[in-house]
Each structure stands twice: as C-alpha cells, then as structure tokens.
Design a protein around this motif. Structure first.
Motif, mmCIF file in Angstrom:
data_model
loop_
_atom_site.group_PDB
_atom_site.id
_atom_site.type_symbol
_atom_site.label_atom_id
_atom_site.label_comp_id
_atom_site.label_asym_id
_atom_site.label_seq_id
_atom_site.Cartn_x
_atom_site.Cartn_y
_atom_site.Cartn_z
ATOM 1 N N GLU A 13 0.839 -1.191 0.000
ATOM 2 C CA GLU A 13 0.000 0.000 0.000
ATOM 3 C C GLU A 13 0.877 1.246 0.000
ATOM 4 N N ALA B 245 -0.366 -0.244 -8.453
ATOM 5 C CA ALA B 245 -0.995 1.076 -8.442
ATOM 6 C C ALA B 245 -0.712 1.823 -9.737
ATOM 7 N N ASP C 183 -4.640 0.019 -10.233
ATOM 8 C CA ASP C 183 -5.192 -0.738 -9.116
ATOM 9 C C ASP C 183 -5.141 0.104 -7.843
ATOM 10 N N ASP C 184 -5.966 -0.274 -6.859
ATOM 11 C CA ASP C 184 -6.008 0.464 -5.591
ATOM 12 C C ASP C 184 -4.734 0.264 -4.784
ATOM 13 N N HIS C 185 -4.089 -0.867 -4.970
ATOM 14 C CA HIS C 185 -2.867 -1.185 -4.237
ATOM 15 C C HIS C 185 -2.040 -2.131 -5.102
#
Length: 582
Positions: A131, A178, A182-184
């Motif tokens: 993240e 990312a 993508d979110d992470h």
C-alpha cells in the motif's frame, strides 16, 4: 478474531521497535546508520525525478533493468541484518525484517498475506500486499496509467532480499500495481524454477552485475593501453595511487635498470622488502637470485658468517663449509634489511666487499669474486647513528647513493581502500571463504585508524576479519579490531561496543582548552604522555613506543630532546587539569 489482531499488531509494533533501535542518527557527523550500513534520507520527489530522467534517457526497458538491479542490491544488503537476527529468532520472524524495513524506510507499507518458508529444504512461497507504493504513485503521476507493473525497484528489493535470505534464486511478480490503476499493489514470490516463464526473468536474479561487466571492459582497456605502450602498470604486489606512493614508485622505476646501490627508508611495515623485490624484478638481474637477510634477526656473532660464509672448523660449531649470502646472490641482488643493526666489525668487512667486489669466508684466506647489486633498508636515522659512533660514516656515504623514502600508510589514506580490497581477495582465497566486502562502518574505521604498523598491520587486520566474519557476509568493525583494549578503541574513535564516537570527547576538549588557555604547554603535554606510556609499560621502551604509535628510536629521541630542552620537565610540569568523565 479481534483479540488475535491486537496480539499480532502488538508483536508487529515490538518488531518494528526493535528495528528502529538499529537506526542511529548522528547530528555531529551528518550520518545515518542502519546497523553497520550507512543510509540516506532523501526526498521522494527528487528520487522520482531521477527515475523519470533515467526512463527519458535510457528508455523504459533499460531503465527498468537498472532500477530492478539497484533494488536487488539494496535487498541483499538488508538480508544481511535479517540473517544475523535469524541466529536469535525463528526463520519466519527473521524473514519479516525485510518487509518491516521496507515499511520503516518509507518505500511502501507491506502486509503479509501468506508466507511459507523452509530454508533447509529451500521451499518458499510469499504473498504480500503493498500500500502507498511511492514508485507506483510517482510513475502514474509522470507517465499515466501503465499496461504493466512499474514498481521495479521494489520488486528488485523483494527478489534480492529473499534470494539472499534463502540462499537460492527467488522471483517475485507484481500481480496488481498502483501504476496500472489498481487500488494497491500485490506481489507473489517463489523459487525461480517454479515459474513457467522463468527464463524471461532470469536477469532479475542473475548475480552478474553491470559493475562486473564494467570491470571486465576496464581490464581490456588496460591491457590494450599496455600493449600500445601508453601505460605502465604497477607490479601485482604493489598497490597505490596516492601522490606520496607514486613519487616513491617513480624513484624506484628510474633506478630499476641501473646497478646503483639503493637505500630504502621507511617505518616498520611500509613494504621495504616489496620495493626491494620489485627493484630486482624490474632490473637486468631479474633472472638471477634475489637473496634477503634481516640484519636485526641474526645474533651479532653470526652475522659475518651469514654474510660472507664460513669454512669448516673456523669456530666451535662450524662443522661444514658454507657459502655466505653474498656468494649465494652472485650475479643477482642482495637485500640487507635493518642495516642499522649491523655490528661495526661486519660494517668494515661489508665496506671492503663493496669496494673490492670480493669476499673471504671466516677461517679461509681464499678470495672469491662476487658480482652483486646491493639494496639496503632501515627504519632508523643512519645519520644519527653515525653521530653516535654506531655506524661507519664511510659505509653510510657508500650506501646512501640513491635514497627512496617509502611513506607510512597514514600519509597515503587514498591507498587504504584498494590495499584492503587486495588483501581481502588474497585471504578469502587462502582461507576458502566468500565475503562481500566491508560494512560502511568498517570502511570508516579502516580510514580513521592511524596504522602504526603500516601495511603489515593492515594486512594482518584484514586476515583476522576474513577468519572471523561468517561466510557470505561483510567484515564488520569488531571482526578486525576485536583485540583492542579500551584505550586503543578510543584512539580509533570507537567505544567498547564498536560505535563511532564524536571526534572529541569531553576529556579531549578539556585538555585542548588547558593548552589553549595557557594552563599547559605542548612540551608538558608531550612529557606527560611519554611518562605515562613508559610507566604503563614498566620501563619497556618498545612497548611504550607501540602504545604511542611511534618507533622505539623515535620515542628515545623524543625523551632525549625533552630532557635537553627542559631537564626535569616532568617534575616542574603543571599538574594535569581535572578532566570530566565522558
């Protein structure tokens, strides 16, 4: 489940706290240390701009390869700390040092999804959530959404760290990123051969680095220049590029082709015999014998027989006739080390040999012609010995035809690193051990230490480090300087645990203030030091000289000079100022 999460979170906090204790900020020296490795705290945006410039200059593919390798080497370095921690904790906990360091270093927040490993069996499977990846976010900022994963440095780190920890190639792939929108990010790692397309990624874990390719090309260039006569390289046993060393070597080079007697001057351990052998090997007598003798190592009553030979029955114990060193070196080179310790009787005979070119063995009247090039060396001032009547003036002038002053190691700091590397390679081969070099703190210690024993001491210290350092790691400070007592450690700038001190302790500052404020003179400080060293060594001047980092003759000279300048100086000296405890 909530309770389990609290416990896991507490364990993670404890682990992170343990790692944070390995990080040291030194405001006085401007350095950051992680264990024994120097670290940098840099702006993420500056790093991102450099990354963008690499991509713009080299292209996407080449920049990816370079950044992946950079991350790989960083991961290998951090794995060294993890392997040390593995000695006191389980493999799973020790392995998590890498992900925790990745988080602690501000690269990305790492969360374990699944981790299975067995170092003994070589089995590994790891899946982690990333993240706030700085690399993915900045790549997307500059280049927009990419079609493939872009966290190249981070994936290289994971590959390098895990491969070094497991002792076998481990490949990670970024399955979510990312930089792809993508979110992470999410990565999966397992042994290289377990991937179907392993051959496409072999370069990621290939240990043949760009540096090794550059070294190979550099070697080719040097060989080419040599063949064209544009560059004359140093002999294999001589290492150095400092101005002081180069000046001494240039004198050697000019004298090598002649037959002139050369006087090599320098402290103990500077490499006088190496210079002498190089003179012989580069001269016209290189195919003949090189004979060396240490005049200080032979009893005075045997020096003449060693140099000039002896006939059977010349004295009690002379059971056979034996040629001396001059006869053995006939046609070649004779090197007399520590010439200042030669007895006066032997000096007279040596002078005759040099003038007439002939020797007579003890107990024999037969004259034997010899053709020898003489090289001599000493670590004492022969002119002082001449004044004291301990060395013949006529012999001194005969030997002092061509002087070469070999500088001490403290005056050629630039040469310490290449010398250390050469000795490391040598002793790794001798002891059958593979090491990765020296830690940053060990390198600093090598450059900080005064080296009173010069190159010989450096050589012995590196060999000690090679023996004590675990295979596959780097030599640390305590591997080389483990035998130092507290006084020696303070001289080096280390505490008893091997940490670097500030340049001056409170005691040192107080002593400096006492001199600068007129409470003590430099002569009084020197007298105090000399007196303490002699007292601590119980009157043994050789031991006292070693404590002070000087030679015995240098210590004796200082004692005589102080006594002549201020007789009874230690009696009238001002008392030492009260120095605060550090």
């Amino acid at each position: 489940m909530a309770k389990l999460r609290v416990v896991a979170g507490a364990q993670l906090d404890a682990a992170n706290g343990d790692l944070r204790s390995q990080v040291h900020f030194c405001a006085e020296t401007g350095q950051i240390w992680l264990h024994e490795h120097r670290m940098l705290l840099i702006h993420a945006q500056a790093q991102a701009l450099l990354r963008k410039e690499l991509i713009d200059t080299l292209g996407m593919d080449r920049a990816q390869g370079l950044l992946t390798r950079m991350g790989y080497e960083s991961g290998v370095r951090d794995a060294e700390l993890a392997r040390v921690r593995a000695e006191s904790m389980g493999d799973l906990d020790a392995f998590m040092t890498g992900p925790q360091l990745h988080t602690l270093e501000g690269i990305v927040k790492v969360t374990q999804i699944r981790l299975e490993l067995d170092r003994t069996a070589g089995r590994f499977y790891g899946e982690f959530l990333w993240e706030n990846s700085w690399e993915g976010q900045w790549h997307r900022h500059f280049f927009g959404i990419h079609t493939e994963p872009v966290c190249w440095t981070q994936i290289g780190y994971a590959c390098g760290y895990t491969s070094a920890f497991m002792g076998r190639p481990i490949l990670y792939k970024e399955v979510e990123c990312a930089g792809m929108g993508d979110d992470h990010c999410r990565i999966i790692g397992k042994p290289l051969e377990e991937w179907d397309d392993a051959s496409d990624y072999a370069h990621c874990v290939n240990r043949e680095s760009i540096a090794e390719q550059l070294i190979y090309l550099q070697t080719q260039v040097v060989q080419l220049k040599t063949s064209m006569g544009e560059n004359e390289g140093l002999p294999a046993d001589m290492v150095g590029n400092s101005p002081a060393f180069r000046a001494a070597y240039e004198l050697l080079r000019q004298a090598a082709g002649s037959q002139i007697t050369v006087l090599l001057l320098g402290e103990t351990g500077v490499g006088k015999e190496v210079f002498a052998r190089t003179l012989h090997e580069r001269g016209t007598r290189s195919k003949a014998s090189f004979v060396a003798i240490n005049c200080a190592a032979i009893p005075a009553d045997l020096v003449e027989s060693e140099l000039f030979g002896v006939e059977k029955g010349a004295y009690t114990g002379a059971l056979v006739s034996r040629a001396g060193r001059f006869e053995r070196a006939n046609g070649g080179t004779l090197f007399l080390d520590e010439i200042g310790d030669l007895p006066l009787a032997a000096q007279a005979k040596l002078l005759r040999v040099l003038q007439e070119g002939e020797v007579e063995r003890l107990g024999d009247q037969t004259v034997r012609k010899v053709n020898v090039r003489l090289l001599v060396a000493t670590n004492v001032d022969l002119r002082l010995l001449v004044k004291e009547g301990k060395f013949r003036s006529d012999l001194y002038y005969r030997l002092n035809a061509y002087q070469i002053n070999i500088p001490p190691l403290r005056e050629r700091k630039e040469d310490i690193s290449p010398l250390s590397k050469r000795f490391l390679e040598k002793y790794c081969a001798i002891h059958g051990k593979r090491l990765k070099g020296f830690t940053d703190k060990a390198k600093r210690a090598l450059l900080t230490y005064a080296w009173p024993g010069n190159i010989r001491e450096l050589q012995n210290m590196v060999e000690r480090g090679v023996i004590l350092a675990p295979g596959g790691t780097r030599i640390e400070v305590h591997h080389m300087f483990s035998g130092f007592d507290e006084r020696q450690a303070l001289e080096l700038g280390l505490d008893v645990h091997g940490d670097i001190h500030a340049p001056l302790t409170q005691s040192s500052k107080a002593l400096c203030d006492a001199v600068l404020n007129g409470m003590m003179t430099l002569d009084q400080v020197e007298a105090m030091l000399l007196e303490m060293a002699v007292d601590k060594s119980h009157g043994n001047l050789s031991s006292a000289a070693r404590m002070l980092g000087v030679t015995r003759p240098q210590l004796a000279y200082r004692l005589r000079r102080l006594q002549e300048v201020s007789p009874g100086l230690h009696d009238s000296a001002a008392p030492s100022p009260a120095l605060p405890t550090p």
